[in-house]
Design an enzyme around this catalytic site. Structure first.
Site, mmCIF file in Angstrom:
data_model
loop_
_atom_site.group_PDB
_atom_site.id
_atom_site.type_symbol
_atom_site.label_atom_id
_atom_site.label_comp_id
_atom_site.label_asym_id
_atom_site.label_seq_id
_atom_site.Cartn_x
_atom_site.Cartn_y
_atom_site.Cartn_z
ATOM 1 N N SER A 183 0.801 -1.219 0.000
ATOM 2 C CA SER A 183 0.000 0.000 0.000
ATOM 3 C C SER A 183 0.836 1.273 0.000
ATOM 4 C CB SER A 183 -0.974 -0.004 1.175
ATOM 5 O OG SER A 183 -0.301 -0.189 2.393
ATOM 6 N N HIS B 75 -5.579 -3.196 -2.774
ATOM 7 C CA HIS B 75 -5.252 -2.269 -3.870
ATOM 8 C C HIS B 75 -5.258 -2.943 -5.236
ATOM 9 C CE1 HIS B 75 -4.322 0.855 -0.995
ATOM 10 N NE2 HIS B 75 -3.760 -0.078 -0.277
ATOM 11 N N LYS C 128 -12.165 0.910 -1.852
ATOM 12 C CA LYS C 128 -11.129 1.513 -2.698
ATOM 13 C C LYS C 128 -11.632 1.512 -4.142
ATOM 14 C CE LYS C 128 -7.733 0.995 0.844
ATOM 15 N NZ LYS C 128 -6.963 0.089 1.664
HETATM 16 C C1 LIG Z 1 -7.020 -0.049 3.158
HETATM 17 C C2 LIG Z 1 -6.390 -1.353 3.482
HETATM 18 C C3 LIG Z 1 -6.965 -2.243 4.392
HETATM 19 C C4 LIG Z 1 -8.156 -1.865 5.233
HETATM 20 O O1 LIG Z 1 -9.305 -1.828 4.483
HETATM 21 P P1 LIG Z 1 -10.509 -0.898 4.989
HETATM 22 O O2 LIG Z 1 -11.693 -1.401 4.255
HETATM 23 O O3 LIG Z 1 -10.123 0.493 4.623
HETATM 24 O O4 LIG Z 1 -10.612 -1.090 6.467
HETATM 25 C C5 LIG Z 1 -6.401 -3.488 4.559
HETATM 26 N N1 LIG Z 1 -5.286 -3.833 3.893
HETATM 27 C C6 LIG Z 1 -4.674 -2.988 3.032
HETATM 28 C C7 LIG Z 1 -3.461 -3.436 2.312
HETATM 29 C C8 LIG Z 1 -5.203 -1.719 2.813
HETATM 30 O O5 LIG Z 1 -4.586 -0.876 1.992
#
Ligand SMILES: *Cc1c(COP(=O)(O)O)cnc(C)c1O
Length: 399
Positions: A190, A218, A249
């Protein structure tokens, strides 16, 4: 925080205030910006008269304010009301949740899927359901914080390996006599934007009879044919695979899911505490996510434009002192190093109406503070060009 002196503990509030001042001094104080318009490249923030051009959302396909999703959500509210009223195992599991899970399993090519309220909750719910005291978790050093927290909650031995270092992982697996082994990794890291070597990780999982939990926060919606995610991208299939995708996302809404073998999902329904002990997400969100899946599946034009924007940034952003990390994903980090310099550059960008967040420790390793640029299919070439020109100019100006 500072150690309290023996026999005379400090006032806890004084201690917090002193620690906040330390964060300020180290350039590590975090502040929230108040956004007053929908998620989009051009946004308004509360303390500025003019709009800013944002390169910080994870709304990779530009779906967060998509009219078709707004319509489905409004219809969903009229049909279901707004709340679920209870946890899934009591009376909060609705037909829309069930339909979403069926669709997510089919879309990712897995047996079955379970819808969680957030990705954070999915990760902290899955890991303790699979391993416990005496077992072992093998984790990439730069995995997302939610995977770290899931590991700690599980009480299994937490064994980290250097970023994407397969030899180090193989050695640690071979040295372990834990009865249950779980390898966990981000698919797209990330804060770095690079891809984990998933085929090789799966081969190691198979060889050592370990689970492989892949966090595709992602990748889902972006990677693979029709955006089916990282496993489809690498054409991986195995009963050792546990897939986690997030829905806030690229899918533009909120929530997450875990997909895998049917009996595994049934086990999670019974044992995953962050699934069981929380109120079900509003059923209107599941309806909205079904529409988001249609848009993802038929979203090749969005993905093609996004890939072209990534290519444009990579070919035009030539830097001297700062480092654009090698990444083919919408996450394009520029490593500056020093916390204060990174903050200063982020502020200078903002002064000219460009919003790129400064990511500092502990989110990234010390000395590796960076600007985290994220691109979205909603951006234009002209907007990317504007960012590139500003970055080149600022690099030349900042000593
Ligand atoms: C954003 C993210 C999460 C958490 O997801 P949410 O739905 O925002 O709680 C978990 N793992 C990774 C790699 C992320 O980038």
């Amino acid at each position: 925080m500072a150690e309290p002196t023996p026999f005379e503990s400090a006032d806890p509030l004084d201690e917090i205030q002193a620690s906040l001042a330390d964060l300020d001094a180290a350039g590590l104080r975090r502040r929230r910006r108040i956004v007053t318009t929908p998620c989009a490249p051009d946004v308004h923030v509360a303390d500025r008269p003019d709009p800013v051009l944002a390169f910080c959302s994870n709304d990779y396909l530009g779906l967060a304010a998509e009219p078709a999703l707004i319509d489905t959500l409004a219809q969903g509210a009229r049909h279901w009301g707004v709340g679920s009223g209870a946890s899934h195992l009591v009376s909060g599991h609705y037909a829309s949740h069930q339909a979403l899970e069926t669709r997510l399993a089919a879309f990712t090519g897995m047996d079955d899927a379970l819808y969680f309220s957030t990705g954070y909750m999915a990760n902290i719910g899955v890991m303790p359901a699979l391993v416990g005291r005496g077992d072992a978790i093998f984790a990439d050093k730069v995995n997302h914080a939610s995977l770290v927290d899931g590991a700690l909650l599980s009480r299994a031995d937490f064994i980290r390996y250097p970023h994407c270092d397969l030899n180090a992982l193989a050695a640690r697996l071979a040295a372990s006599s834990a009865p249950r082994k779980l390898i966990v990794t981000d698919s797209v890291f990330s804060m770095d934007g690079d891809l984990a070597p998933l085929p090789e990780l799966l081969a190691l999982a198979e060889a050592h009879k370990a689970w492989l939990l892949v966090d595709d926060a992602h990748g889902f919606g972006v990677l693979g044919p029709q955006g089916r995610g990282c496993l489809a991208h690498f054409a991986l299939h195995s009963k050792r695979l546990i897939y986690m995708g997030t829905l806030g996302k690229a899918a533009g809404v909120s929530g997450a899911f875990v997909a895998g073998e049917r009996s595994l999902i049934e086990w999670l329904v019974n044992k995953s505490r962050s699934y069981i002990f929380t109120t079900g997400a509003p059923p209107l969100l599941a309806d909205t996510l079904l529409t988001a899946l249609d848009l993802i599946e038929h979203g090749d034009a969005r993905r093609t434009h996004l890939a072209a924007l990534i290519g444009r940034l990579k070919s035009s952003l030539r830097l001297e002192r700062w480092q654009l990390l090698p990444s083919d994903t919408p996450i394009q980090p520029v490593v500056i190093g020093d916390n204060h310099e990174t903050l200063a550059v982020s502020r200078a960008l903002e002064a000219e109406g460009l919003w790129v967040p400064a990511i500092r420790p502990p989110t990234v390793p010390r000395g590796a503070a960076r600007l985290r640029i994220t691109l979205s299919a909603a951006h234009s070439f002209a907007q990317v060009d504007r960012l590139v020109e500003a970055l080149k100019r600022l690099e030349a100006q900042h000593p």
